[in-house]
Design a protein around this motif. Structure first.
Motif, mmCIF file in Angstrom:
data_model
loop_
_atom_site.group_PDB
_atom_site.id
_atom_site.type_symbol
_atom_site.label_atom_id
_atom_site.label_comp_id
_atom_site.label_asym_id
_atom_site.label_seq_id
_atom_site.Cartn_x
_atom_site.Cartn_y
_atom_site.Cartn_z
ATOM 1 N N ILE A 43 -9.149 -37.487 31.523
ATOM 2 C CA ILE A 43 -8.029 -37.579 30.581
ATOM 3 C C ILE A 43 -7.213 -38.841 30.852
ATOM 4 C CG2 ILE A 43 -5.857 -36.490 29.891
ATOM 5 C CD1 ILE A 43 -7.234 -33.768 30.452
ATOM 6 N N ASP A 44 -6.940 -39.120 32.123
ATOM 7 C CA ASP A 44 -6.144 -40.300 32.464
ATOM 8 C C ASP A 44 -6.851 -41.605 32.136
ATOM 9 O OD1 ASP A 44 -4.108 -38.719 33.378
ATOM 10 O OD2 ASP A 44 -4.712 -38.817 35.491
ATOM 11 N N SER A 45 -8.181 -41.585 32.088
ATOM 12 C CA SER A 45 -8.927 -42.838 31.890
ATOM 13 C C SER A 45 -9.164 -43.155 30.414
ATOM 14 C CB SER A 45 -10.294 -42.752 32.596
ATOM 15 O OG SER A 45 -11.144 -41.800 31.962
ATOM 16 N N VAL A 46 -8.910 -42.215 29.532
ATOM 17 C CA VAL A 46 -9.207 -42.424 28.109
ATOM 18 C C VAL A 46 -7.896 -42.549 27.334
ATOM 19 C CG1 VAL A 46 -10.255 -41.474 26.028
ATOM 20 C CG2 VAL A 46 -11.398 -41.214 28.235
ATOM 21 N N ALA A 50 -9.333 -43.337 22.384
ATOM 22 C CA ALA A 50 -10.120 -42.490 21.485
ATOM 23 C C ALA A 50 -9.715 -41.037 21.707
ATOM 24 C CB ALA A 50 -11.615 -42.670 21.761
ATOM 25 N N PRO A 51 -9.997 -40.163 20.733
ATOM 26 C CA PRO A 51 -9.659 -38.743 20.917
ATOM 27 C C PRO A 51 -10.515 -38.081 21.983
ATOM 28 C CG PRO A 51 -10.891 -39.059 18.875
ATOM 29 C CD PRO A 51 -10.591 -40.428 19.406
ATOM 30 N N ARG A 98 -2.656 -36.584 23.629
ATOM 31 C CA ARG A 98 -2.806 -37.328 22.384
ATOM 32 C C ARG A 98 -1.461 -37.853 21.897
ATOM 33 N NH1 ARG A 98 -5.062 -34.570 16.895
ATOM 34 N NH2 ARG A 98 -3.130 -33.414 17.146
ATOM 35 N N LEU A 99 -0.416 -37.053 21.999
ATOM 36 C CA LEU A 99 0.913 -37.514 21.612
ATOM 37 C C LEU A 99 1.324 -38.733 22.430
ATOM 38 C CD1 LEU A 99 2.707 -34.068 21.268
ATOM 39 C CD2 LEU A 99 2.597 -35.799 19.471
ATOM 40 N N ALA A 111 -5.233 -41.976 12.796
ATOM 41 C CA ALA A 111 -6.610 -41.653 12.428
ATOM 42 C C ALA A 111 -7.576 -41.972 13.560
ATOM 43 C CB ALA A 111 -7.014 -42.396 11.166
ATOM 44 N N ARG A 112 -7.316 -43.041 14.311
ATOM 45 C CA ARG A 112 -8.198 -43.401 15.438
ATOM 46 C C ARG A 112 -8.217 -42.318 16.507
ATOM 47 N NH1 ARG A 112 -5.783 -48.632 15.157
ATOM 48 N NH2 ARG A 112 -4.707 -48.312 17.136
ATOM 49 N N PHE A 113 -7.153 -41.527 16.577
ATOM 50 C CA PHE A 113 -7.064 -40.484 17.596
ATOM 51 C C PHE A 113 -7.288 -39.086 17.016
ATOM 52 C CE2 PHE A 113 -4.808 -44.068 19.424
ATOM 53 C CZ PHE A 113 -5.333 -44.105 20.711
#
Length: 317
Positions: free
Chosen positions: A216-219, A222-223, A260-261, A282-284
């Motif tokens: 999670i920390d590395s991305v 992207a969603p 995501r927020l 939209a990208r996420f």
């Protein structure tokens, strides 16, 4: 989105998605036949309003599983002789015959799902998935109730009508498709699978949690979805839910919503000239921008558009 109003049932019958069959009218036609179809690429939602009492003799197409849910006339509708109520759903497998008997003009909803997506979902949830869903048609009483699925479908149709470009952006459509599948299988999972059960074999909870949080920390571009965490950790979704709830007091889904927020907030604050909130979101995987904007405001105290204007108006150093 396909929107169809037919004076007779023949055109309505030919437009049905994921199934093939024939109507036999049981009563005099009382109204037009209406159909809406929303295609999300591998998952399609149909909302139909029939013009007469009918019997539909059908077969699921080879590439699709189908969920059937009456919207009106529940107690007057039966699938293969099984009467419905407001908590009952029908499940049809590819290539199997079924018969839907509606004693009076009824409205209904179906969700056609590609075999590839259903089998992928089943593999990710193998320790709680009911394998009989892959083998035979079923009429199931859902412990969860159908309200959440019905509400999600209404949101999807509304978004398709008002902002189709948001819904059908690649990442956003993928997110909508995943959300719809989750809502479908929430109705179909057996009650005992929702209980916190001890997984089979030894699971290093600390290692699973560490790997999940590292991913999670590395991305931030992207969603991310719970399925991605399962792939990275080798844990099933139920095991992952137990670990997150036990150690963090929150489900993986809720944790990823917060992530995501935060990444969208960062992207808005760093946005180049010409960027829009719609494009960033939209990208996420955001497909309902209005709903997301309310969540964003609750989290950060401002709307996404305000954050973006602040970034674009920031003087260069």
């Amino acid at each position: 989105m396909l929107k169809l109003t037919c004076g007779e049932f023949d055109e309505f019958e030919e437009a049905l998605y994921g199934v093939q069959g024939r109507y036999v009218l049981k009563s005099r036609q009382q109204r037009d036949w209406r159909l809406r179809v929303l295609d999300l690429g591998g998952v399609a939602v149909m909302a139909g309003r029939e013009g007469a009492g009918t019997v539909y003799h059908g077969v699921g197409l080879s590439g699709y599983f189908n969920l059937f849910l009456p919207i009106t006339g529940h107690d007057m509708t039966a699938v293969d002789g099984n009467r419905f109520n407001r908590r009952t759903v029908g499940w049809m497998i590819p290539g199997a015959m079924f018969h839907i008997d509606a004693a009076r003009p009824a409205s209904w909803m179906t969700i056609a799902m590609s075999c590839e997506l259903v089998l992928r979902w089943a593999a990710a949830h193998e320790d709680e998935f009911d394998a009989s869903l892959l083998k035979k048609n079923l009429v199931i009483r859902s412990a969860a109730g159908t309200t959440a699925l019905s509400w999600l479908v209404r949101r999807l149709f509304r978004q398709e009508l008002n902002a189709p470009e948001e819904l059908h952006a690649d990442a956003a459509q993928d997110a909508a498709r995943r959300e719809l599948l989750e809502a479908v299988f929430a109705l179909l999972l057996p009650v005992e699978s929702r209980q916190v059960l001890r997984p089979k074999g030894y699971v290093d909870y600390a290692r699973v949690l560490r790997l999940a949080l590292e991913l999670i920390d590395s991305v931030s571009h992207a969603p991310l979805y719970t399925e991605d965490l399962c792939s990275a950790t080798g844990a099933s979704e139920r095991t992952l839910r137990n670990i997150f709830n036990s150690h963090l007091g929150i489900s993986p889904h809720r944790y990823l919503m917060g992530h995501r927020l935060r990444v969208i907030h960062a992207a808005l604050k760093q946005a180049p000239p010409g960027e829009t909130v719609t494009n960033v979101c939209a990208r996420f995987g955001v497909w309902d921008l209005g709903r997301f904007a309310r969540q964003y405001r609750d989290y950060f105290g401002v709307l996404p558009s305000t954050a973006l204007r602040g970034a674009l108006n920031k003087p260069e150093s």
